[in-house]
Design a protein around this motif. Sequence first.
Motif, PDB file in Angstrom:
ATOM      1  N   ASP A  11       8.676  -4.407  15.937  1.00 29.25           N
ATOM      2  CA  ASP A  11       8.428  -3.138  16.627  1.00 29.25           C
ATOM      3  C   ASP A  11       9.599  -2.166  16.600  1.00 29.25           C
ATOM      4  O   ASP A  11       9.618  -1.184  17.332  1.00 29.25           O
ATOM      5  N   ALA A  13      12.050   0.838  15.009  1.00 31.46           N
ATOM      6  CA  ALA A  13      11.798   2.056  14.239  1.00 31.46           C
ATOM      7  C   ALA A  13      12.112   1.865  12.757  1.00 31.46           C
ATOM      8  O   ALA A  13      11.424   2.423  11.900  1.00 31.46           O
ATOM      9  N   LEU A  44       2.821  -0.793  19.365  1.00 27.81           N
ATOM     10  CA  LEU A  44       3.210   0.564  18.975  1.00 27.81           C
ATOM     11  C   LEU A  44       1.995   1.460  18.745  1.00 27.81           C
ATOM     12  O   LEU A  44       2.117   2.681  18.708  1.00 27.81           O
ATOM     13  N   THR A  49       2.418   4.058  23.901  1.00 23.78           N
ATOM     14  CA  THR A  49       3.611   4.063  23.054  1.00 23.78           C
ATOM     15  C   THR A  49       3.521   5.098  21.945  1.00 23.78           C
ATOM     16  O   THR A  49       4.506   5.754  21.616  1.00 23.78           O
ATOM     17  N   SER A  50       2.359   5.229  21.318  1.00 20.18           N
ATOM     18  CA  SER A  50       2.107   6.213  20.256  1.00 20.18           C
ATOM     19  C   SER A  50       3.157   6.219  19.151  1.00 20.18           C
ATOM     20  O   SER A  50       3.584   7.264  18.691  1.00 20.18           O
ATOM     21  N   GLY A  51       3.593   5.033  18.750  1.00 21.05           N
ATOM     22  CA  GLY A  51       4.516   4.926  17.625  1.00 21.05           C
ATOM     23  C   GLY A  51       5.970   5.182  17.953  1.00 21.05           C
ATOM     24  O   GLY A  51       6.811   5.185  17.059  1.00 21.05           O
ATOM     25  N   ARG A  52       6.279   5.415  19.224  1.00 15.96           N
ATOM     26  CA  ARG A  52       7.680   5.645  19.587  1.00 15.96           C
ATOM     27  C   ARG A  52       8.411   4.298  19.584  1.00 15.96           C
ATOM     28  O   ARG A  52       8.290   3.509  20.503  1.00 15.96           O
ATOM     29  N   ASP A  76      10.851  12.174  12.928  1.00 16.66           N
ATOM     30  CA  ASP A  76      10.844  11.053  13.873  1.00 16.66           C
ATOM     31  C   ASP A  76       9.704  10.122  13.478  1.00 16.66           C
ATOM     32  O   ASP A  76       8.668  10.567  12.975  1.00 16.66           O
ATOM     33  N   ASP A  78       7.440   8.508  15.128  1.00 17.81           N
ATOM     34  CA  ASP A  78       6.125   8.710  15.738  1.00 17.81           C
ATOM     35  C   ASP A  78       5.365   9.860  15.073  1.00 17.81           C
ATOM     36  O   ASP A  78       4.153   9.785  14.877  1.00 17.81           O
ATOM     37  N   LYS A  79       6.078  10.897  14.665  1.00 12.69           N
ATOM     38  CA  LYS A  79       5.437  12.009  13.946  1.00 12.69           C
ATOM     39  C   LYS A  79       5.027  11.572  12.538  1.00 12.69           C
ATOM     40  O   LYS A  79       3.973  11.953  12.026  1.00 12.69           O
ATOM     41  N   LEU A  81       4.186   8.563  11.669  1.00  9.11           N
ATOM     42  CA  LEU A  81       3.003   7.720  11.849  1.00  9.11           C
ATOM     43  C   LEU A  81       1.738   8.577  11.911  1.00  9.11           C
ATOM     44  O   LEU A  81       0.744   8.295  11.224  1.00  9.11           O
TER      45      LEU A  81
END
Length: 133
Positions: A11, A13, A44, A49-52, A76, A78-79, A81
């Motif tokens: 998990d 980044a 994630l 969490t949305s990928g953060r 980033d 999450d963006k 993703l």
Amino acid sequence: MSKLVVLLTRDDADSLYHTLALVSGALAMGWEAHVFMTSSAALLLTKQTSGRAKLSVKGVAKYYVKRRMKKLGIKDVDKFLLDVMKAGAKFYADEAVLRIAGFTPTDLMEGVGVSGTVSFLNLAKEADVVITI
């Protein structure tokens, strides 16, 4: 059409970013791309969490990496993703992990499927490339 299947178990980044880079490349080549996220990585994909994800490096190195990424215009994670999802990659969260953690399919980000071991193995069996991260 060629097919890439990635099994992501971590998990952090770093691992998620590498996964997304591979998937993005596959999509750019016209491949189908599927990402199965299990263990802590599956969490994630929840709306919460949305990928953060957090970088695995600590202290000053973490600050340096984040600053350098921003300076280079690297998105980033999450963006990234969300962009890869919009581009057509299929993402699946491990059903057992979700249940153990107290999540349901309605807790997942839009477009994320729920899958188990058998579904992963069937897709992996038909894939041209299978990568575990």
